[in-house]
Scaffold this motif. Structure first.
Motif, PDB file in Angstrom:
ATOM      1  N   GLU A   1       0.814  -1.221   0.000  1.00 11.65           N
ATOM      2  CA  GLU A   1       0.000   0.000   0.000  1.00 11.65           C
ATOM      3  C   GLU A   1       0.844   1.266   0.000  1.00 11.65           C
ATOM      4  N   GLU A   2       1.868   1.321   0.820  1.00 11.99           N
ATOM      5  CA  GLU A   2       2.668   2.549   0.927  1.00 11.99           C
ATOM      6  C   GLU A   2       3.356   2.879  -0.394  1.00 11.99           C
ATOM      7  N   LYS A   3       3.931   1.879  -1.046  1.00  8.22           N
ATOM      8  CA  LYS A   3       4.631   2.137  -2.304  1.00  8.22           C
ATOM      9  C   LYS A   3       3.661   2.400  -3.447  1.00  8.22           C
ATOM     10  N   ARG A   4       2.469   1.819  -3.380  1.00  9.86           N
ATOM     11  CA  ARG A   4       1.461   2.142  -4.392  1.00  9.86           C
ATOM     12  C   ARG A   4       1.092   3.624  -4.304  1.00  9.86           C
ATOM     13  N   LEU A   5       0.943   4.120  -3.085  1.00  6.86           N
ATOM     14  CA  LEU A   5       0.634   5.539  -2.910  1.00  6.86           C
ATOM     15  C   LEU A   5       1.769   6.415  -3.428  1.00  6.86           C
ATOM     16  N   ARG A   6       2.995   5.996  -3.196  1.00  4.42           N
ATOM     17  CA  ARG A   6       4.141   6.746  -3.705  1.00  4.42           C
ATOM     18  C   ARG A   6       4.125   6.766  -5.231  1.00  4.42           C
ATOM     19  N   PHE A   7       3.756   5.637  -5.831  1.00  4.19           N
ATOM     20  CA  PHE A   7       3.650   5.581  -7.290  1.00  4.19           C
ATOM     21  C   PHE A   7       2.576   6.549  -7.780  1.00  4.19           C
ATOM     22  N   LEU A   8       1.390   6.458  -7.171  1.00  2.16           N
ATOM     23  CA  LEU A   8       0.260   7.277  -7.613  1.00  2.16           C
ATOM     24  C   LEU A   8       0.570   8.763  -7.524  1.00  2.16           C
ATOM     25  N   TYR A   9       1.210   9.179  -6.429  1.00  2.43           N
ATOM     26  CA  TYR A   9       1.447  10.607  -6.239  1.00  2.43           C
ATOM     27  C   TYR A   9       2.743  11.092  -6.891  1.00  2.43           C
ATOM     28  N   ALA A  10       3.404  10.199  -7.608  1.00  9.06           N
ATOM     29  CA  ALA A  10       4.445  10.615  -8.547  1.00  9.06           C
ATOM     30  C   ALA A  10       3.869  10.619  -9.966  1.00  9.06           C
ATOM     31  N   PHE A  11       3.085   9.591 -10.280  1.00 12.35           N
ATOM     32  CA  PHE A  11       2.506   9.443 -11.618  1.00 12.35           C
ATOM     33  C   PHE A  11       1.496  10.549 -11.931  1.00 12.35           C
TER      34      PHE A  11
ATOM     35  N   GLY B   1       2.292  17.312 -17.104  1.00  6.39           N
ATOM     36  CA  GLY B   1       3.273  17.925 -17.988  1.00  6.39           C
ATOM     37  C   GLY B   1       3.519  17.173 -19.275  1.00  6.39           C
ATOM     38  N   LEU B   2       2.819  16.061 -19.494  1.00  8.74           N
ATOM     39  CA  LEU B   2       3.074  15.253 -20.688  1.00  8.74           C
ATOM     40  C   LEU B   2       2.731  16.002 -21.978  1.00  8.74           C
ATOM     41  N   TYR B   3       1.576  16.636 -22.012  1.00  6.96           N
ATOM     42  CA  TYR B   3       1.138  17.260 -23.265  1.00  6.96           C
ATOM     43  C   TYR B   3       2.091  18.351 -23.757  1.00  6.96           C
ATOM     44  N   PRO B   4       2.452  19.319 -22.929  1.00  4.58           N
ATOM     45  CA  PRO B   4       3.338  20.368 -23.437  1.00  4.58           C
ATOM     46  C   PRO B   4       4.741  19.880 -23.786  1.00  4.58           C
ATOM     47  N   TYR B   5       5.150  18.731 -23.241  1.00  2.00           N
ATOM     48  CA  TYR B   5       6.468  18.201 -23.575  1.00  2.00           C
ATOM     49  C   TYR B   5       6.447  17.342 -24.832  1.00  2.00           C
ATOM     50  N   THR B   6       5.289  16.824 -25.200  1.00  4.25           N
ATOM     51  CA  THR B   6       5.218  15.901 -26.334  1.00  4.25           C
ATOM     52  C   THR B   6       4.472  16.469 -27.540  1.00  4.25           C
ATOM     53  N   VAL B   7       3.697  17.538 -27.353  1.00  2.00           N
ATOM     54  CA  VAL B   7       3.015  18.207 -28.465  1.00  2.00           C
ATOM     55  C   VAL B   7       3.598  19.605 -28.562  1.00  2.00           C
ATOM     56  N   VAL B   8       4.523  19.761 -29.477  1.00  2.00           N
ATOM     57  CA  VAL B   8       5.300  21.005 -29.571  1.00  2.00           C
ATOM     58  C   VAL B   8       5.093  21.631 -30.950  1.00  2.00           C
TER      59      VAL B   8
ATOM     60  N   PHE C   1       9.308   6.971 -17.862  1.00  2.00           N
ATOM     61  CA  PHE C   1       9.014   7.407 -16.500  1.00  2.00           C
ATOM     62  C   PHE C   1       8.435   6.271 -15.657  1.00  2.00           C
ATOM     63  N   ILE C   2       7.414   5.584 -16.197  1.00  2.00           N
ATOM     64  CA  ILE C   2       6.744   4.531 -15.415  1.00  2.00           C
ATOM     65  C   ILE C   2       7.701   3.386 -15.115  1.00  2.00           C
ATOM     66  N   ARG C   3       8.486   3.011 -16.109  1.00  2.00           N
ATOM     67  CA  ARG C   3       9.422   1.896 -15.875  1.00  2.00           C
ATOM     68  C   ARG C   3      10.473   2.274 -14.844  1.00  2.00           C
ATOM     69  N   THR C   4      10.968   3.503 -14.921  1.00  2.00           N
ATOM     70  CA  THR C   4      11.951   3.967 -13.934  1.00  2.00           C
ATOM     71  C   THR C   4      11.349   4.040 -12.538  1.00  2.00           C
ATOM     72  N   LEU C   5      10.104   4.531 -12.472  1.00  2.00           N
ATOM     73  CA  LEU C   5       9.428   4.640 -11.178  1.00  2.00           C
ATOM     74  C   LEU C   5       9.180   3.272 -10.559  1.00  2.00           C
ATOM     75  N   LEU C   6       8.701   2.337 -11.362  1.00  2.00           N
ATOM     76  CA  LEU C   6       8.470   0.982 -10.853  1.00  2.00           C
ATOM     77  C   LEU C   6       9.788   0.344 -10.408  1.00  2.00           C
ATOM     78  N   GLY C   7      10.822   0.555 -11.216  1.00  4.11           N
ATOM     79  CA  GLY C   7      12.116  -0.035 -10.871  1.00  4.11           C
ATOM     80  C   GLY C   7      12.650   0.494  -9.546  1.00  4.11           C
ATOM     81  N   GLY C   8      12.399   1.755  -9.273  1.00  9.66           N
ATOM     82  CA  GLY C   8      12.866   2.328  -8.021  1.00  9.66           C
ATOM     83  C   GLY C   8      12.075   1.883  -6.806  1.00  9.66           C
ATOM     84  N   LEU C   9      10.827   1.474  -7.046  1.00  7.29           N
ATOM     85  CA  LEU C   9       9.978   1.062  -5.935  1.00  7.29           C
ATOM     86  C   LEU C   9      10.067  -0.437  -5.629  1.00  7.29           C
TER      87      LEU C   9
END
Length: 209
Positions: free
Chosen positions: A150-160, A166-173, A200-208
């Motif tokens: 539970e604790e790491k899932r919350l950490r994932f959610l509040y990073a994700f 910020g995805l749209y302005p970084y990928t639609v230019v 991002f997701i793979r790095t985040l999961l790998g860190g958790l």
């Protein structure tokens, strides 16, 4: 609220939201007015006020629809898969985000203004749609990455969740933005929504894990 059947009320609300969706494909949020939206519907502009009091309420309803579609993608992911590796989960979540460019575009707007200019009942409905998407994402994590807890899932959610803002302005230019970056001497790696989200997701999961 106008008199009539619930079906008519819902149909007219959907027509207003659909009109806003079409306009937003070619116009900016600032350019779109209730008058513009009214011209796209089959009834008078003043009738819109029976369903939405402000332009922001219409955009918030459109935003809620996008969250519901994202939720459906996440729920389908859980239904159709018994298990997924972290790589496969990262890929699936990234693909789900890439299918929702309008949601990402809306996320990149000033949500504070939309919420401030909407009635509480509209804001609550939007928050409920957001909450369902958050719960669906948490269910995916519980199913496919049970080792997180539970604790790491919350950490994932509040990073994700802040990340997707910020995805749209970084990928639609635009070309103008690219030119400005070049003239400013700023090196920038242009990536797709899928590529940026996957990294991002793979790095985040790998860190958790």
């Amino acid at each position: 609220m106008p008199k009539g059947s619930a079906e008519l009320t819902n149909a007219r609300r959907e027509e207003i939201i659909a009109a806003c969706r079409r306009l937003y494909e070619t116009m900016s949020f600032k350019e779109i007015t209730l008058k513009e939206i009214g011209q796209q519907t089959s009834f008078t502009r003043t009738s819109i006020y029976n369903y939405f009091e402000t332009k922001e309420e219409i955009f918030l309803a459109l935003f809620a629809q996008e969250y519901e579609l994202f939720t459906e993608d996440l729920e389908r992911l859980c239904r159709e898969n018994e298990s997924l590796s972290p790589d496969a989960l990262a890929s699936a979540l990234s693909a789900a985000l890439e299918r929702r460019p309008l949601m990402l575009k809306l996320l990149s707007m000033n949500l504070y203004d939309m919420e401030a200019n909407s009635r509480m009942e509209r804001l609550v409905a939007f928050k409920q749609a957001y909450g369902r998407s958050k719960d669906a994402l948490d269910a995916c994590l519980q199913r496919f990455v049970p080792a997180l807890g539970e604790e790491k899932r919350l950490r994932f959610l509040y990073a994700f969740l802040p990340f997707v803002y910020g995805l749209y302005p970084y990928t639609v230019v635009t070309e103008k933005q690219k030119q400005a970056m070049q003239e400013a001497g700023i090196a920038f790696a242009y990536m797709s929504t899928y590529e940026m989200a996957y990294d991002f997701i793979r790095t985040l999961l790998g860190g958790l894990l």
